[in-house]
Write a protein that holds these residues in place. Structure first.
Motif: not given
Length: 93
Positions: A22, A42, A46-47, A52, A54
């Motif tokens: 993040r 986002e 996520h995990d 990532a 976006w």
């Protein structure tokens, strides 16, 4: 009016936590989330620490304006973030 959805996927080499992830990508929301004609989210992975996704939804009066609106996002992401863009897509809605 033209609506465009820019999706960027990133690889974050060496990223060891979600907090670090993040932090490394926070510039996207801070820089482009303030603009009235762009929505930032986002959207995936996520995990996962080293991946990532976006999405940036932009609204402009024509296709040329949409390109001018979204191009700085990709330029910033490629040159200023501690991440590598692995995939890019642009859809006109």
């Amino acid at each position: 009016m033209v609506i465009g959805l820019l999706t960027l996927e990133f690889h974050l080499p060496g990223c060891r936590s979600l907090k670090e992830k993040r932090h490394r990508l926070s510039g996207l929301k801070q820089r482009f989330g303030r603009l009235a004609n762009i929505a930032v989210s986002e959207a995936g992975f996520h995990d996962r620490h080293q991946q990532a996704q976006w999405c940036f939804l932009g609204l402009a009066s024509d296709s040329k304006g949409l390109e001018q609106l979204l191009a700085p996002i990709e330029t910033y992401a490629a040159s200023q973030l501690d991440a590598v863009i692995t995939q890019r897509s642009l859809e006109r809605l």
